[in-house]
Enzyme design. Structure first.
Site, PDB file in Angstrom:
ATOM      1  N   HIS A 122     107.275 -44.361 -75.821  1.00  0.00           N
ATOM      2  CA  HIS A 122     105.951 -44.802 -76.276  1.00  0.00           C
ATOM      3  C   HIS A 122     105.998 -46.193 -76.909  1.00  0.00           C
ATOM      4  O   HIS A 122     105.109 -46.577 -77.658  1.00  0.00           O
ATOM      5  CB  HIS A 122     105.345 -43.774 -77.249  1.00  0.00           C
ATOM      6  CG  HIS A 122     104.927 -42.508 -76.560  1.00  0.00           C
ATOM      7  ND1 HIS A 122     104.572 -41.369 -77.228  1.00  0.00           N
ATOM      8  CD2 HIS A 122     104.808 -42.209 -75.239  1.00  0.00           C
ATOM      9  CE1 HIS A 122     104.252 -40.419 -76.348  1.00  0.00           C
ATOM     10  NE2 HIS A 122     104.397 -40.906 -75.136  1.00  0.00           N
ATOM     11  N   CYS A 130     104.056 -59.841 -73.783  1.00  0.00           N
ATOM     12  CA  CYS A 130     103.062 -60.852 -73.407  1.00  0.00           C
ATOM     13  C   CYS A 130     101.960 -60.201 -72.572  1.00  0.00           C
ATOM     14  O   CYS A 130     102.244 -59.465 -71.631  1.00  0.00           O
ATOM     15  CB  CYS A 130     103.733 -61.971 -72.613  1.00  0.00           C
ATOM     16  SG  CYS A 130     102.557 -63.187 -71.990  1.00  0.00           S
ATOM     17  N   GLY A 223     110.806 -31.840 -83.295  1.00  0.00           N
ATOM     18  CA  GLY A 223     109.604 -32.510 -83.796  1.00  0.00           C
ATOM     19  C   GLY A 223     108.538 -32.766 -82.760  1.00  0.00           C
ATOM     20  O   GLY A 223     107.708 -33.647 -82.944  1.00  0.00           O
ATOM     21  N   SER A 225     105.671 -30.848 -79.980  1.00  0.00           N
ATOM     22  CA  SER A 225     105.054 -29.613 -79.514  1.00  0.00           C
ATOM     23  C   SER A 225     104.840 -29.654 -78.006  1.00  0.00           C
ATOM     24  O   SER A 225     104.253 -28.752 -77.426  1.00  0.00           O
ATOM     25  CB  SER A 225     103.729 -29.394 -80.234  1.00  0.00           C
ATOM     26  OG  SER A 225     102.947 -30.561 -80.145  1.00  0.00           O
TER      27      SER A 225
HETATM   28 ZN   LIG Z   1     104.119 -64.679 -71.109  1.00  0.00          ZN
END
Ligand SMILES: [Zn+2]
Length: 282
Positions: A122, A130, A223, A225
């Protein structure tokens, strides 16, 4: 034999142990989970604060709310320290037993505990990306926190009314308005954004995570679910390949795990690592 001892036995004889972690392990370090009761999504609804278009809308129309949100997130991350569970996972990696951590967390606590092989599906607070050429840049966590807080302060006083009237904004205007509080890409001059996965955005490095899961014969789940897909698919891959799932969750069993330990991440992992170290020494 209790569950901890069974987990120790299995981890000790496995060839390729991986860990899959979620918000619960960070919660034990003082970072409240977003989706639980009392979590951030109660004060800052996910439909707006969890999606890029919502955040952009806030920047123009409710900058003080966006500022509050950024500060709320950043301040808990700034205070959090790795807990005994994070440290135990780092010890298992040092012993050559744990091959990698695949985490849904963005807070860098696994690396701060000492883990080197961390796949952050994540994204991470320590990375920028960028918006034009997608080039990534790694920055120190302390610097990332400083930049976020500076940005949160800056947006409260920027006057964007002329741009709202015009209905469009150029890169040059963004740079002029936000000045030094927005980082710029070294390669193309584009704006750098946090390299964090918001709702509606694809997860990162999933191919690498899947490759690790395919090789794995034992996955420690902690940790999480298992509700956030596709990341939650990782333990299923291990299971499909006849690997063993060891699940640590103080609240409830959420995966088809072979061993379920109903305890905190910190307590359970510390006990597991201690017993494994005893075995290694003897
Ligand atoms: Zn760039």
């Amino acid at each position: 034999m209790d569950d901890i001892e069974r987990a120790v036995e299995i981890i000790s004889r496995s060839e390729y142990v991986i860990a899959f972690t979620g918000a619960g392990v960070s919660a034990e370090s003082g970072i409240p989970t977003f989706r639980d009761k009392g979590g951030l999504w109660e004060r800052f609804p996910a439909e707006t604060f969890g999606v890029p278009s919502g955040l952009l809308g806030l920047l123009f129309y409710q900058p003080s709310r966006l500022s509050e949100f950024i500060k709320a997130v950043v301040e808990v991350i700034e205070r959090a320290k790795p807990n005994k569970g994070h440290i135990a996972l780092a010890e298992l990696e040092k012993l050559g037993i744990l091959k990698c951590v695949i985490t849904q967390n963005i807070d860098y606590l696994h690396q701060e505990a000492g883990n080197k092989e961390v796949i952050e599906v994540h994204g991470s607070i320590t990375r920028l990306r960028c918006i034009i050429c997608r080039e990534r840049k790694t920055i120190e966590k302390k610097k990332a926190i400083e930049m976020a807080l500076e940005f949160a302060e800056k947006i409260k006083s920027i006057d964007l009314s002329s741009i709202i009237e015009k209905g469009e904004i150029t890169l040059e205007e963004i740079k002029e308005k936000f000045g030094g509080s927005l980082p710029v890409c070294d390669y193309c001059g584009g704006i750098m954004r946090p390299d964090i996965v918001f709702f509606t955005e694809p997860v990162q490095d999933l191919d690498i995570a899947i490759e690790k899961a395919r090789r794995s014969d034992c996955c420690i789940i902690a940790g999480t679910s298992g509700v956030v897909y596709p990341a939650a698919y990782i333990p299923q891959i291990v299971k499909m390949n006849k690997g063993t799932l060891i699940e640590i969750n103080p609240n409830s069993q959420c995966f088809p795990s072979d061993i379920y330990i109903s305890d905190s991440f910190a307590n359970a992992m510390e006990a597991i690592a201690r017993k494994i170290k005893e075995k290694v020494i003897n």
